[in-house]
Design a protein around this motif. Structure first.
Motif, PDB file in Angstrom:
ATOM      1  N   THR A 163       0.776  -1.272   0.109  1.00  0.00           N
ATOM      2  CA  THR A 163      -0.016  -0.004   0.132  1.00  0.00           C
ATOM      3  C   THR A 163       0.969   1.430   0.030  1.00  0.00           C
ATOM      4  O   THR A 163       0.652   2.089  -0.822  1.00  0.00           O
ATOM      5  N   THR A 164       1.719   1.292   0.810  1.00  0.00           N
ATOM      6  CA  THR A 164       2.778   2.388   0.836  1.00  0.00           C
ATOM      7  C   THR A 164       3.455   2.743  -0.278  1.00  0.00           C
ATOM      8  O   THR A 164       3.612   3.596  -0.800  1.00  0.00           O
ATOM      9  N   ALA A 165       3.854   1.657  -0.814  1.00  0.00           N
ATOM     10  CA  ALA A 165       4.723   1.690  -2.388  1.00  0.00           C
ATOM     11  C   ALA A 165       3.627   2.219  -3.221  1.00  0.00           C
ATOM     12  O   ALA A 165       3.895   3.187  -4.307  1.00  0.00           O
ATOM     13  N   LEU A 166       2.544   1.724  -3.571  1.00  0.00           N
ATOM     14  CA  LEU A 166       1.558   2.135  -4.557  1.00  0.00           C
ATOM     15  C   LEU A 166       1.244   3.733  -4.172  1.00  0.00           C
ATOM     16  O   LEU A 166       1.167   4.439  -5.137  1.00  0.00           O
ATOM     17  N   GLN A 167       0.862   4.016  -2.918  1.00  0.00           N
ATOM     18  CA  GLN A 167       0.515   5.501  -2.774  1.00  0.00           C
ATOM     19  C   GLN A 167       1.742   6.261  -3.041  1.00  0.00           C
ATOM     20  O   GLN A 167       1.497   7.395  -3.230  1.00  0.00           O
ATOM     21  N   ALA A 168       3.144   5.639  -3.051  1.00  0.00           N
ATOM     22  CA  ALA A 168       4.199   6.670  -3.414  1.00  0.00           C
ATOM     23  C   ALA A 168       4.350   6.598  -5.114  1.00  0.00           C
ATOM     24  O   ALA A 168       5.449   7.103  -5.334  1.00  0.00           O
ATOM     25  N   GLY A 169       3.445   6.002  -5.768  1.00  0.00           N
ATOM     26  CA  GLY A 169       3.813   6.006  -7.036  1.00  0.00           C
ATOM     27  C   GLY A 169       4.420   4.824  -7.586  1.00  0.00           C
ATOM     28  O   GLY A 169       4.872   5.241  -8.729  1.00  0.00           O
ATOM     29  N   LEU A 182      -6.304  -0.108  -5.812  1.00  0.00           N
ATOM     30  CA  LEU A 182      -5.478   0.949  -5.405  1.00  0.00           C
ATOM     31  C   LEU A 182      -4.568   1.121  -6.749  1.00  0.00           C
ATOM     32  O   LEU A 182      -4.290   2.238  -7.114  1.00  0.00           O
ATOM     33  N   ALA A 183      -3.993  -0.116  -7.165  1.00  0.00           N
ATOM     34  CA  ALA A 183      -2.955  -0.063  -8.313  1.00  0.00           C
ATOM     35  C   ALA A 183      -3.583   0.319  -9.600  1.00  0.00           C
ATOM     36  O   ALA A 183      -3.052   0.908 -10.249  1.00  0.00           O
ATOM     37  N   GLU A 184      -4.926   0.140  -9.611  1.00  0.00           N
ATOM     38  CA  GLU A 184      -5.447   0.194 -10.843  1.00  0.00           C
ATOM     39  C   GLU A 184      -5.859   1.691 -11.128  1.00  0.00           C
ATOM     40  O   GLU A 184      -5.773   2.487 -12.091  1.00  0.00           O
ATOM     41  N   ASP A 185      -6.351   2.333  -9.784  1.00  0.00           N
ATOM     42  CA  ASP A 185      -6.602   3.826  -9.722  1.00  0.00           C
ATOM     43  C   ASP A 185      -5.272   4.459  -9.942  1.00  0.00           C
ATOM     44  O   ASP A 185      -5.469   5.842 -10.514  1.00  0.00           O
ATOM     45  N   ARG A 186      -4.291   4.024  -9.472  1.00  0.00           N
ATOM     46  CA  ARG A 186      -2.963   4.917  -9.848  1.00  0.00           C
ATOM     47  C   ARG A 186      -2.407   4.448 -11.002  1.00  0.00           C
ATOM     48  O   ARG A 186      -1.227   5.130 -11.291  1.00  0.00           O
TER      49      ARG A 186
END
Length: 357
Positions: free
Chosen positions: A87-93, A115-119
């Motif tokens: 989660t932290t990694a995905l939120q960091a892009g 989350l990954a799809e949204d980003r």
């Protein structure tokens, strides 16, 4: 390393990180191992010795502080950390590879996938045993129609370890997501679903056999697939006589294969992909047999040359997905479907019921 290489941050340098991920990342064209995260001083020294060009840091916070310098995060830490770190990694892009199981529940896996799809980021699950030599060979036999219509698939991942080794994998604390159901079970269920499609129902038996053990060490999972195929899957640390790795029965013939893929043993011994032309190859004495009407142990059927195992193919596919828009080799939603089965198996074993999916 070249200017075009994708820079990889690896979290965890235990068995998964040091034996599987780091060597495979380092062997993949287009990837470079930039940073290894481990708080264990001995493992830090090991990482520095084995990959002197990589940075070594003690905590994930130090890694994420350099997020702008990285292109991929690999989560190979204990199971309970997979979801928060991914989660932290995905939120960091950052795109993410997560070791199996991606999460403790299918719902968590689907939340990560969303989350990954949204980003717009890659989220892939390290299911290396899709590239085992026996699995690749069986898949070719199925594609070629050698078995006819498959009726039953038996898969065993059995060991003889009469004494518990301890550690989080054998912890009875539910937060650790330990036990064989979620460890080896993640592999055999993933393989069954990949070969024969979605599960319609699940029945399971899970036992604690060894004195001092606190989590399942002898587990059986039966899947009825929507396709009509029945999979019987065995994972055990208490098997004094090991059965065949695969026994697949169809309308034309059956295929029986003993022995494990050689790649894990090679990696544990320090061998590296790309350093030998024999990588992933096994001796003829271990080839499976294809036939009908007689046991392979009494000469029935004919030997089938085993295709070479190819763990490097996983990270090669990840590199293509990030660089050229290639296909994600193991999407998170496929891992979520496997977790649906594992959760159903846990409920089935606890309640003694067949669980419909």
């Amino acid at each position: 390393m070249t200017a075009a290489d994708l820079r990889v941050g690896l979290i965890g340098y235990g068995l998964a990180g040091s034996v599987f991920h780091a060597p495979l990342i380092a062997a993949t064209e287009g990837l470079t191992l930039d940073t290894v995260v481990t708080s264990n001083p001995e493992r830090q020294e090991q990482a520095r010795a084995e990959f002197p060009e990589a940075r070594t840091v003690a905590g994930a916070d130090e890694l994420f502080a350099r997020a702008a310098d990285l292109d991929l995060i690999v989560v190979a830490s204990p199971n309970k950390t997979h979801v928060p770190l991914a989660t932290t990694a995905l939120q960091a892009g950052l795109p993410v590879v997560v070791d199996k199981p991606i999460a403790g529940t299918a719902a968590e896996a689907r939340e990560l996938a969303a989350l990954a799809e949204d980003r717009g980021l890659l989220l892939s699950v390290f299911q290396n045993r899709r590239w085992d030599n026996d699995f690749l060979t069986l898949r070719k036999l199925l594609d070629d129609g050698e078995l006819g219509d498959v009726w039953r698939f038996e898969s065993r991942f059995e060991r003889w370890r009469p004494q518990p080794k301890g550690g989080w994998r054998e912890s009875g604390d539910p937060a650790e997501i330990g036990g064989l159901l979620y460890d080896l079970g993640s592999h055999v269920v993933d393989q069954a679903l990949t070969l024969f499609g979605p599960a319609a129902s699940v029945y399971a038996e899970a036992d604690i056999r060894r004195p001092g053990a606190s989590i399942d060490d002898d587990t059986f999972i039966a899947i009825t697939h929507a396709s009509g195929v029945r999979s019987h899957l065995y994972v055990s640390a208490t098997t004094a006589q090991l059965g065949p790795r695969f026994r697949v029965l169809g309308s034309k013939a059956g295929y029986v294969k003993y022995g494990l893929d050689t790649q894990e043993a090679a990696l544990r011994e320090g061998e590296r992909p790309g350093t030998t032309a024999d990588w992933g190859r096994e001796p003829e004495s271990l080839w499976g047999r294809l036939g009908a009407g007689e046991s392979p142990l009494t000469g029935g059927g004919s030997a089938v040359p085993t295709l070479s195992g190819d763990y490097p193919a996983y990270y090669a596919a990840v590199a293509r997905a990030l660089s050229d828009g290639g296909t994600n080799p193991v999407p998170a939603l496929e891992a979520a479907a496997a977790l649906d089965v594992l959760e159903a198996a846990r409920r089935s074993a606890h309640d003694g019921v067949v669980v419909k999916l």
